[in-house]
Design a protein around this motif. Structure first.
Motif, PDB file in Angstrom:
ATOM      1  N   ALA A 248      -0.009   5.983 -10.419  1.00 21.06           N
ATOM      2  CA  ALA A 248      -0.824   5.114  -9.786  1.00 21.06           C
ATOM      3  C   ALA A 248      -1.570   4.158 -10.570  1.00 21.06           C
ATOM      4  O   ALA A 248      -1.890   3.050 -10.374  1.00 21.06           O
ATOM      5  N   ASN A 249      -1.873   4.789 -11.796  1.00 24.62           N
ATOM      6  CA  ASN A 249      -2.574   3.901 -12.805  1.00 24.62           C
ATOM      7  C   ASN A 249      -1.841   2.665 -13.272  1.00 24.62           C
ATOM      8  O   ASN A 249      -2.055   1.595 -13.789  1.00 24.62           O
ATOM      9  N   SER A 250      -0.432   2.733 -13.227  1.00 23.83           N
ATOM     10  CA  SER A 250       0.635   2.065 -13.584  1.00 23.83           C
ATOM     11  C   SER A 250       0.916   0.801 -12.469  1.00 23.83           C
ATOM     12  O   SER A 250       1.540  -0.200 -12.912  1.00 23.83           O
ATOM     13  N   LEU A 251       0.662   1.171 -11.463  1.00 22.12           N
ATOM     14  CA  LEU A 251       1.020   0.286 -10.146  1.00 22.12           C
ATOM     15  C   LEU A 251       0.136  -0.663  -9.889  1.00 22.12           C
ATOM     16  O   LEU A 251      -1.140  -0.558  -9.792  1.00 22.12           O
ATOM     17  N   ALA A 252       0.506  -1.729  -9.442  1.00 23.14           N
ATOM     18  CA  ALA A 252      -0.539  -3.081  -8.910  1.00 23.14           C
ATOM     19  C   ALA A 252      -0.796  -2.667  -7.621  1.00 23.14           C
ATOM     20  O   ALA A 252      -1.719  -3.055  -7.029  1.00 23.14           O
ATOM     21  N   THR A 253       0.020  -1.880  -6.808  1.00 26.44           N
ATOM     22  CA  THR A 253       0.231  -1.535  -5.409  1.00 26.44           C
ATOM     23  C   THR A 253      -1.104  -0.442  -5.414  1.00 26.44           C
ATOM     24  O   THR A 253      -0.917   0.419  -5.990  1.00 26.44           O
ATOM     25  N   PRO A 254      -2.019  -0.710  -4.317  1.00 25.11           N
ATOM     26  CA  PRO A 254      -3.119   0.407  -4.415  1.00 25.11           C
ATOM     27  C   PRO A 254      -2.367   1.688  -3.774  1.00 25.11           C
ATOM     28  O   PRO A 254      -1.517   1.520  -2.820  1.00 25.11           O
ATOM     29  N   VAL A 255      -2.798   2.691  -4.455  1.00 31.10           N
ATOM     30  CA  VAL A 255      -2.370   4.143  -4.007  1.00 31.10           C
ATOM     31  C   VAL A 255      -3.592   4.826  -3.411  1.00 31.10           C
ATOM     32  O   VAL A 255      -4.594   5.132  -4.087  1.00 31.10           O
ATOM     33  N   ARG A 256      -3.699   5.275  -2.024  1.00 29.22           N
ATOM     34  CA  ARG A 256      -4.760   5.850  -1.340  1.00 29.22           C
ATOM     35  C   ARG A 256      -4.231   7.412  -1.402  1.00 29.22           C
ATOM     36  O   ARG A 256      -3.212   7.614  -1.011  1.00 29.22           O
TER      37      ARG A 256
ATOM     38  N   GLU B 177       0.954  -1.194   0.076  1.00 29.17           N
ATOM     39  CA  GLU B 177      -0.186  -0.033   0.081  1.00 29.17           C
ATOM     40  C   GLU B 177       0.808   1.227   0.009  1.00 29.17           C
ATOM     41  O   GLU B 177       2.087   1.240   0.590  1.00 29.17           O
ATOM     42  N   ILE B 178       0.568   2.306  -0.754  1.00 26.96           N
ATOM     43  CA  ILE B 178       0.900   3.442  -0.734  1.00 26.96           C
ATOM     44  C   ILE B 178      -0.004   4.751  -0.476  1.00 26.96           C
ATOM     45  O   ILE B 178      -1.057   4.430  -0.876  1.00 26.96           O
ATOM     46  N   VAL B 179       0.397   5.358   0.660  1.00 26.96           N
ATOM     47  CA  VAL B 179      -0.690   6.296   1.135  1.00 26.96           C
ATOM     48  C   VAL B 179       0.020   7.718   1.036  1.00 26.96           C
ATOM     49  O   VAL B 179       0.911   8.022   1.504  1.00 26.96           O
ATOM     50  N   LEU B 180      -0.769   8.409   0.335  1.00 24.45           N
ATOM     51  CA  LEU B 180      -0.442   9.832   0.018  1.00 24.45           C
ATOM     52  C   LEU B 180      -1.030  10.988   0.821  1.00 24.45           C
ATOM     53  O   LEU B 180      -2.504  10.614   1.133  1.00 24.45           O
ATOM     54  N   HIS B 181      -0.247  11.721   1.410  1.00 28.35           N
ATOM     55  CA  HIS B 181      -1.328  12.695   2.533  1.00 28.35           C
ATOM     56  C   HIS B 181      -0.780  14.405   2.202  1.00 28.35           C
ATOM     57  O   HIS B 181      -0.053  14.621   2.904  1.00 28.35           O
ATOM     58  N   PRO B 182      -1.267  14.666   1.198  1.00 25.35           N
ATOM     59  CA  PRO B 182      -1.000  15.936   0.749  1.00 25.35           C
ATOM     60  C   PRO B 182      -1.689  16.952   1.425  1.00 25.35           C
ATOM     61  O   PRO B 182      -2.837  16.674   2.031  1.00 25.35           O
TER      62      PRO B 182
END
Length: 155
Positions: free
Chosen positions: A138-146, A106-111
């Motif tokens: 984000a569209n290229s990764l299999a890992t979810p990006v929140r 998982e990748i979580v962005l906190h802008p």
């Protein structure tokens, strides 16, 4: 008329010797992407014998997701005529070693987005979602990006 196809080329190089065994060989390597002038000196994660003073591939994936969201949001906001004054993200990622195959799960962005007064917070959050849907990385990764934004307005 066909849509353009974008191609990206990078180089990674390493030299040394692995004869000293897994625990002792140097993980430092160079990475570049033409036509950019800047090359990076990288290593592996310190947990895997790397140099903690150097960026590692896992950090680069998280940075790429964060940078792409930033650029996508600025583009969406500019098209919507919003006045973004500041955007800072402290992105995080998780990579549990007991969940095989080992990967970023998982990748979580906190802008934290600062804008001139005018639009509603709901509108800004909608545009954050639009930017996320348009983010190439984000569209290229299999890992979810929140994306978990905070929004602030200044006079």
């Amino acid at each position: 008329m066909t849509a353009p196809v974008h191609r990206y080329t990078t180089t990674c190089s390493w030299s040394g010797s692995t004869a000293v065994g897994y625990a002792a060989y140097d993980r430092t390597h160079a990475a570049a992407a033409d036509p950019a002038d800047t090359a990076l000196a990288l290593s592996s994660d310190p947990a895997f014998g790397g140099d903690p003073a150097r960026l590692n591939p896992e950090q680069l994936v998280v940075l790429a997701a964060s940078s792409c969201q930033l650029l996508s949001f600025l583009a969406v906001a500019a098209r919507a005529r919003l006045d973004v004054r500041d955007y800072r993200d402290e992105a995080t990622a998780t990579m549990p070693e007991d969940d095989k195959p080992v990967r970023l799960t998982e990748i979580v962005l906190h802008p934290h987005i600062v804008l001139a007064a005018g639009p509603s917070e709901e509108r800004v959050r909608h545009l954050v979602e639009v930017a996320h849907r348009e983010c190439f990385i984000a569209n290229s990764l299999a890992t979810p990006v929140r994306v978990e934004p905070t929004v602030e307005f200044v006079g």
